[in-house]
Structure formats: structure tokens, C-alpha cells
Scaffold this active site. Structure first.
Site, PDB file in Angstrom:
ATOM      1  N   GLY A  11       0.836  -1.208   0.000  1.00 21.08           N
ATOM      2  CA  GLY A  11       0.000   0.000   0.000  1.00 21.08           C
ATOM      3  C   GLY A  11       0.864   1.249   0.000  1.00 21.08           C
ATOM      4  O   GLY A  11       1.815   1.350   0.775  1.00 21.08           O
ATOM      5  N   ALA A  22      15.274  11.203  -1.057  1.00 23.54           N
ATOM      6  CA  ALA A  22      16.455  11.266  -0.183  1.00 23.54           C
ATOM      7  C   ALA A  22      17.459  10.187  -0.565  1.00 23.54           C
ATOM      8  O   ALA A  22      18.673  10.448  -0.633  1.00 23.54           O
ATOM      9  CB  ALA A  22      16.031  11.115   1.274  1.00 23.54           C
ATOM     10  N   ARG A  72       0.773  -5.032  -5.154  1.00 18.24           N
ATOM     11  CA  ARG A  72       0.805  -6.185  -4.248  1.00 18.24           C
ATOM     12  C   ARG A  72       1.185  -7.367  -5.136  1.00 18.24           C
ATOM     13  O   ARG A  72       0.580  -7.563  -6.192  1.00 18.24           O
ATOM     14  CB  ARG A  72      -0.559  -6.388  -3.606  1.00 18.24           C
ATOM     15  CG  ARG A  72      -0.982  -5.165  -2.776  1.00 18.24           C
ATOM     16  CD  ARG A  72      -1.868  -5.547  -1.626  1.00 18.24           C
ATOM     17  NE  ARG A  72      -2.373  -4.361  -0.935  1.00 18.24           N
ATOM     18  CZ  ARG A  72      -1.728  -3.748   0.055  1.00 18.24           C
ATOM     19  NH1 ARG A  72      -0.569  -4.207   0.464  1.00 18.24           N
ATOM     20  NH2 ARG A  72      -2.262  -2.693   0.638  1.00 18.24           N
ATOM     21  N   ASP A 103       4.687  -4.462   5.839  1.00 12.36           N
ATOM     22  CA  ASP A 103       4.981  -5.819   6.279  1.00 12.36           C
ATOM     23  C   ASP A 103       5.371  -6.767   5.133  1.00 12.36           C
ATOM     24  O   ASP A 103       6.412  -7.414   5.168  1.00 12.36           O
ATOM     25  CB  ASP A 103       3.729  -6.334   7.003  1.00 12.36           C
ATOM     26  CG  ASP A 103       4.026  -7.563   7.795  1.00 12.36           C
ATOM     27  OD1 ASP A 103       4.947  -7.508   8.615  1.00 12.36           O
ATOM     28  OD2 ASP A 103       3.356  -8.585   7.551  1.00 12.36           O
ATOM     29  N   GLY A 104       4.533  -6.819   4.098  1.00 10.60           N
ATOM     30  CA  GLY A 104       4.787  -7.714   2.960  1.00 10.60           C
ATOM     31  C   GLY A 104       6.091  -7.351   2.263  1.00 10.60           C
ATOM     32  O   GLY A 104       6.861  -8.236   1.852  1.00 10.60           O
ATOM     33  N   THR A 125       4.241   2.751   5.588  1.00 10.75           N
ATOM     34  CA  THR A 125       2.848   2.297   5.575  1.00 10.75           C
ATOM     35  C   THR A 125       2.048   3.195   6.506  1.00 10.75           C
ATOM     36  O   THR A 125       2.556   3.592   7.564  1.00 10.75           O
ATOM     37  CB  THR A 125       2.704   0.830   6.032  1.00 10.75           C
ATOM     38  OG1 THR A 125       1.321   0.578   6.334  1.00 10.75           O
ATOM     39  CG2 THR A 125       3.501   0.504   7.285  1.00 10.75           C
ATOM     40  N   ASP A 127      -0.252   2.209   8.274  1.00 12.65           N
ATOM     41  CA  ASP A 127      -0.740   1.395   9.404  1.00 12.65           C
ATOM     42  C   ASP A 127       0.111   1.504  10.669  1.00 12.65           C
ATOM     43  O   ASP A 127      -0.355   1.171  11.754  1.00 12.65           O
ATOM     44  CB  ASP A 127      -0.814  -0.082   8.997  1.00 12.65           C
ATOM     45  CG  ASP A 127      -1.739  -0.314   7.814  1.00 12.65           C
ATOM     46  OD1 ASP A 127      -2.615   0.528   7.586  1.00 12.65           O
ATOM     47  OD2 ASP A 127      -1.572  -1.326   7.112  1.00 12.65           O
ATOM     48  N   ASP A 129       2.420  -0.429  11.573  1.00 14.81           N
ATOM     49  CA  ASP A 129       2.418  -1.759  12.201  1.00 14.81           C
ATOM     50  C   ASP A 129       3.702  -2.558  11.977  1.00 14.81           C
ATOM     51  O   ASP A 129       3.678  -3.788  11.966  1.00 14.81           O
ATOM     52  CB  ASP A 129       1.214  -2.567  11.676  1.00 14.81           C
ATOM     53  CG  ASP A 129       1.284  -2.780  10.166  1.00 14.81           C
ATOM     54  OD1 ASP A 129       2.106  -2.133   9.505  1.00 14.81           O
ATOM     55  OD2 ASP A 129       0.502  -3.598   9.654  1.00 14.81           O
ATOM     56  N   ARG A 162     -26.620  12.715  16.318  1.00 12.22           N
ATOM     57  CA  ARG A 162     -26.404  11.355  15.810  1.00 12.22           C
ATOM     58  C   ARG A 162     -25.133  10.719  16.376  1.00 12.22           C
ATOM     59  O   ARG A 162     -24.223  11.411  16.823  1.00 12.22           O
ATOM     60  CB  ARG A 162     -26.265  11.389  14.285  1.00 12.22           C
ATOM     61  CG  ARG A 162     -27.600  11.508  13.593  1.00 12.22           C
ATOM     62  CD  ARG A 162     -27.415  11.642  12.092  1.00 12.22           C
ATOM     63  NE  ARG A 162     -28.700  11.622  11.424  1.00 12.22           N
ATOM     64  CZ  ARG A 162     -28.900  12.061  10.202  1.00 12.22           C
ATOM     65  NH1 ARG A 162     -27.913  12.563   9.501  1.00 12.22           N
ATOM     66  NH2 ARG A 162     -30.106  11.999   9.661  1.00 12.22           N
ATOM     67  N   MET A 169      -8.780   2.675   8.276  1.00 14.41           N
ATOM     68  CA  MET A 169      -7.839   1.614   7.888  1.00 14.41           C
ATOM     69  C   MET A 169      -6.845   1.328   9.009  1.00 14.41           C
ATOM     70  O   MET A 169      -6.816   2.016  10.020  1.00 14.41           O
ATOM     71  CB  MET A 169      -7.083   2.034   6.632  1.00 14.41           C
ATOM     72  CG  MET A 169      -7.854   1.827   5.361  1.00 14.41           C
ATOM     73  SD  MET A 169      -6.753   2.079   3.956  1.00 14.41           S
ATOM     74  CE  MET A 169      -7.822   1.518   2.635  1.00 14.41           C
ATOM     75  N   GLY A 170      -6.007   0.356   8.758  1.00 12.93           N
ATOM     76  CA  GLY A 170      -5.005  -0.017   9.752  1.00 12.93           C
ATOM     77  C   GLY A 170      -4.698  -1.498   9.695  1.00 12.93           C
ATOM     78  O   GLY A 170      -3.898  -2.006  10.458  1.00 12.93           O
ATOM     79  N   ARG A 171      -5.384  -2.186   8.796  1.00 12.25           N
ATOM     80  CA  ARG A 171      -5.282  -3.655   8.685  1.00 12.25           C
ATOM     81  C   ARG A 171      -5.536  -4.293  10.042  1.00 12.25           C
ATOM     82  O   ARG A 171      -6.608  -4.078  10.595  1.00 12.25           O
ATOM     83  CB  ARG A 171      -3.911  -4.050   8.115  1.00 12.25           C
ATOM     84  CG  ARG A 171      -3.921  -5.391   7.449  1.00 12.25           C
ATOM     85  CD  ARG A 171      -2.582  -5.708   6.839  1.00 12.25           C
ATOM     86  NE  ARG A 171      -2.334  -4.954   5.639  1.00 12.25           N
ATOM     87  CZ  ARG A 171      -2.774  -5.292   4.427  1.00 12.25           C
ATOM     88  NH1 ARG A 171      -3.463  -6.391   4.262  1.00 12.25           N
ATOM     89  NH2 ARG A 171      -2.505  -4.564   3.376  1.00 12.25           N
ATOM     90  N   LYS A 213     -25.539  15.440  25.722  1.00  5.63           N
ATOM     91  CA  LYS A 213     -24.497  15.425  24.688  1.00  5.63           C
ATOM     92  C   LYS A 213     -25.147  15.256  23.312  1.00  5.63           C
ATOM     93  O   LYS A 213     -26.038  14.421  23.141  1.00  5.63           O
ATOM     94  CB  LYS A 213     -23.555  14.247  24.980  1.00  5.63           C
ATOM     95  CG  LYS A 213     -22.275  14.361  24.300  1.00  5.63           C
ATOM     96  CD  LYS A 213     -21.248  13.405  24.854  1.00  5.63           C
ATOM     97  CE  LYS A 213     -19.973  13.718  24.087  1.00  5.63           C
ATOM     98  NZ  LYS A 213     -18.887  12.938  24.442  1.00  5.63           N
ATOM     99  N   GLU A 222     -10.545  -0.922  11.290  1.00  2.00           N
ATOM    100  CA  GLU A 222     -11.117  -1.908  10.353  1.00  2.00           C
ATOM    101  C   GLU A 222     -10.807  -3.352  10.742  1.00  2.00           C
ATOM    102  O   GLU A 222     -11.551  -4.266  10.373  1.00  2.00           O
ATOM    103  CB  GLU A 222     -10.611  -1.652   8.926  1.00  2.00           C
ATOM    104  CG  GLU A 222      -9.116  -1.891   8.757  1.00  2.00           C
ATOM    105  CD  GLU A 222      -8.637  -1.824   7.313  1.00  2.00           C
ATOM    106  OE1 GLU A 222      -9.469  -1.695   6.402  1.00  2.00           O
ATOM    107  OE2 GLU A 222      -7.409  -1.894   7.102  1.00  2.00           O
TER     108      GLU A 222
HETATM  109  O1  F6P Z   1      -1.528  -1.476   4.491  1.00  7.10           O
HETATM  110  C1  F6P Z   1      -2.146  -0.298   4.092  1.00  7.10           C
HETATM  111  C2  F6P Z   1      -3.616  -0.514   3.858  1.00  7.10           C
HETATM  112  O2  F6P Z   1      -4.155   0.710   3.442  1.00  7.10           O
HETATM  113  C3  F6P Z   1      -4.398  -1.078   5.031  1.00  7.10           C
HETATM  114  O3  F6P Z   1      -4.701  -0.106   5.991  1.00  7.10           O
HETATM  115  C4  F6P Z   1      -5.601  -1.636   4.339  1.00  7.10           C
HETATM  116  O4  F6P Z   1      -6.188  -2.679   5.100  1.00  7.10           O
HETATM  117  C5  F6P Z   1      -5.035  -2.166   3.053  1.00  7.10           C
HETATM  118  O5  F6P Z   1      -3.813  -1.466   2.836  1.00  7.10           O
HETATM  119  C6  F6P Z   1      -5.918  -1.982   1.853  1.00  7.10           C
HETATM  120  O6  F6P Z   1      -5.303  -2.598   0.785  1.00  7.10           O
HETATM  121  P1  F6P Z   1      -5.705  -2.367  -0.739  1.00  7.10           P
HETATM  122  O7  F6P Z   1      -5.362  -0.963  -1.093  1.00  7.10           O
HETATM  123  O8  F6P Z   1      -4.907  -3.358  -1.477  1.00  7.10           O
HETATM  124  O9  F6P Z   1      -7.182  -2.577  -0.812  1.00  7.10           O
END
Ligand code: F6P
Length: 320
Positions: A11, A22, A72, A103-104, A125, A127, A129, A162, A169-171, A213, A222
Site C-alpha cells: 500500500g 532522499a 501487491r 509488512d509484505g 505504511t 498502518d 504496524d 447522531r 484503515m489499519g489492517r 451530549k 477496520e
Molecule cells: O496497508 C495499508 C492498507 O491501506 C491497510 O490499511 C488496508 O487494510 C489495506 O492497505 C488496503 O489494501 P488495498 O489498497 O490493497 O485494498
């Protein structure tokens, strides 16, 4: 090392361009030649490789996305893919590789390292992570993008009294939800790293309503479950006038913040320093505000990313 290459993979993340800039500029300054590989590992295997000059990385520091494109490419997990990649690198006379990604991408760099090809990983990334670093390139921009959306959602939530479930996102990691949740004054933060009870969430919203409130914001990572599923489950405990906002890929785009640009530039500079000394099999990171390098095998096999869960506790204390 005289000739190195860069690729961005997985991603995209705001700040990847600043890192590639850089790496390219510093390596050229140090007397090396730099090659850019398009479309990550897919481009590596296909030989989609071009020489980069100083001007090729001009006017990109402020741009989101990646000028090297990304992909990917699960095929790189196979020995066949990896050996093909190394063959291409050798064909171009490339002696070291900088991999910017998550990660990948790191696992690809780890595979190259195990085959004896010097690769250095830069964590990129949204995320946040990746083990071995406190922050990744793109995370700061992502949380600021979420924050901007949260502030806007709050306006309409208040006007209509409401409850909003905001899915980010964040995997499998809750970092984005934690940081943007605290910064945005979320009433509830729900992340994969912490169990939650829907009944408690419902009680909290109901208590807030009783006190007058007007809005209620739930920041949902997610990795827990989709926002619509969460809202449906919540509605079993009452009518909270709930709405769902899935921020999705908006959070991946945009011009990188100053912090991400500086972090990316520091990481890029460090990666070149390492390759110049002939060092590979490493990943760079920032620990306690210091730029560090660690063994990529050890980092991936034994390291574990942990989000700052003190933010979760703090949010419970201050989101009455
Ligand atoms: O790793 C980055 C990320 O944006 C995650 O937060 C998300 O789950 C995933 O990639 C989405 O992947 P894609 O863009 O392949 O749908």
C-alpha cells in the site's frame, strides 16, 4: 557499493516519495548510481527498471502516493519469484536494494537477504504496524487526514444528534484509530488489540445523551469488524440514530505532513549510509526519536509491533 536500486511496494503511503528522493539524492552525492524499480516486486521480476537522475526526484517531496508506483505481488513469496528478482538485479549490475514499504515488502527484503542479496528496508505504511520502529512513513499524514474528517463529521453529528461509527484503515493494527481517536475527541475507540463489550459502548452513548451530549463519535479500526456490522450490532441495544462513515483509501492519499517528510528523508539518508558501507539485511527505524538500524531477520522473526495502548486508557479517562 557503486550501484543501488529503490522500490516501493504494498500500500502506498504519503512520504514514500520523500524517502525515494532522499535515497536518490544522497546516493548520487556519495558517488553511486541509482536505479528506480517500477511497481514494486512485480516490476523487479519483470525487469521494469530505469536509471534515476537528480531531476527525476525533483518536485515530488510534497506529493502523496509513489512516483515509482506500487503493487501487491504475492508471487514474490515464492523461491522462483525471488531468484528471478535477483537475476534482474544482477543483470543491471545492481549491488544493493532499498525497499520502502510495509509488512509484505519487508518479507520480500528478508527473502532477498536470506539469498545473500543486500537489501535495506524503510518502513512505509499508514498502518504503523512494522516492528523495529516507533513510527512508519505515512502514519502521521494518515492520522491528520482522519482528524480532518472527524472534525467535519462532528459538525453534522452534533447538528442531527447522531452517533457516528467512523471506520478507519489499519489492517490488523489499531494505531490509526487510537491516535486519531484521541486527537479527534472520540467517545469510544475500538481496536483489535483490546476486547470490547457492545453493551458497554451502548451504555456510554446513552449516558452521554442523558447529560445532553449532542454527538457521539466511535472510532473503529477496520481490523475489528466492518463499520456497518458494528452499527447493526450496536442498534440491538437501542436507537442511537447511528450512521456509518468508512474513510477508506482517502486516508492513504494526500500531501505528506512535515513530520512524515522529515522522517522519510532521515530514513532515506540512513539507508544510503548503510549500503555505502556494504551493509545489507537491515531495516531502519526510529526509536525514542533516534534513527536506528536493526537486523531485518531478527526484527521480522522476533519483533512484534505494539501500539501505544496508553492512548486507549487515556481516552477512556477523558471521553466522559
Ligand atoms: O496497508 C495499508 C492498507 O491501506 C491497510 O490499511 C488496508 O487494510 C489495506 O492497505 C488496503 O489494501 P488495498 O489498497 O490493497 O485494498
Amino acid at each position: 557499493m557503486k550501484r543501488i536500486a529503490i522500490l516501493t511496494s504494498g500500500g502506498d503511503a504519503p512520504g514514500m516519495n520523500a524517502a525515494a528522493r532522499a535515497v536518490t539524492r544522497k546516493a548520487i552525492y556519495e558517488g553511486m548510481e541509482v536505479y528506480g524499480i517500477n511497481y514494486g516486486y512485480a516490476g523487479l521480476v519483470a525487469g521494469d527498471i530505469r536509471k534515476l537522475e537528480i531531476a527525476d526526484v525533483g518536485d515530488i517531496i510534497q506529493r502523496g502516493g509513489t512516483f515509482l508506483y506500487s503493487a501487491r505481488y504475492p508471487e514474490f513469496a515464492t523461491q522462483e519469484g525471488q531468484l528471478k528478482g535477483i537475476e534482474q538485479l544482477k543483470k543491471f549490475g545492481i549491488e544493493g536494494l532499498v525497499v520502502i514499504g510495509g509488512d509484505g515488502s519487508y518479507h520480500g527484503a528478508l527473502a532477498l537477504t536470506k539469498h545473500g542479496f543486500p537489501a535495506v528496508g524503510i518502513p512505509g505504511t499508514i498502518d504503523n504496524d512494522i516492528p523495529g520502529t516507533d513510527y512508519t512513513i505515512g502514519f502521521d499524514t494518515a492520522i491528520n487526514t482522519v482528524l480532518d474528517a472527524v472534525d467535519k463529521i462532528r459538525d453534522t453529528a452534533t447538528s442531527h444528534v447522531r452517533t457516528f461509527v467512523i471506520e478507519v484503515m489499519g489492517r490488523n493494527a489499531g494505531d490509526i484509530a487510537l491516535w486519531a481517536g484521541v486527537a479527534g475527541g472520540a467517545d469510544v475507540i475500538v481496536v483489535p488489540e483490546q476486547e470490547f463489550d457492545m453493551k458497554d459502548v451502548a451504555t456510554k452513548i446513552a449516558e452521554g445523551r442523558e447529560r445532553g451530549k449532542k454527538h457521539c463519535l466511535i472510532m473503529l479500526a477496520e481490523g475489528v469488524m466492518p463499520g456497518h456490522e458494528f452499527a447493526e450490532k450496536l442498534s440491538e441495544y437501542g436507537d442511537f440514530h447511528e450512521r456509518v462513515s468508512v474513510l477508506g483509501h482517502i486516508v492513504r492519499g494526500g500531501s505528506p505532513t512535515a513530520r512524515d517528510r522529515v522522517l522519510a528523508s532521515k530514513f532515506g539518508g540512513k539507508a544510503v549510509d548503510l549500503l555505502k558501507e556494504g551493509k545489507g539485511g537491515l531495516c531502519v527505524g526510529i526509536r525514542n526519536e533516534e534513527i536506528v538500524a536493526a537486523d531485518i531477520v531478527d526484527t521480522l522473526e522476533n519483533g512484534k509491533h505494539k501500539p501505544d495502548m496508553s492512548l486507549y486508557t487515556l481516552n477512556q479517562e477523558i471521553s466522559l
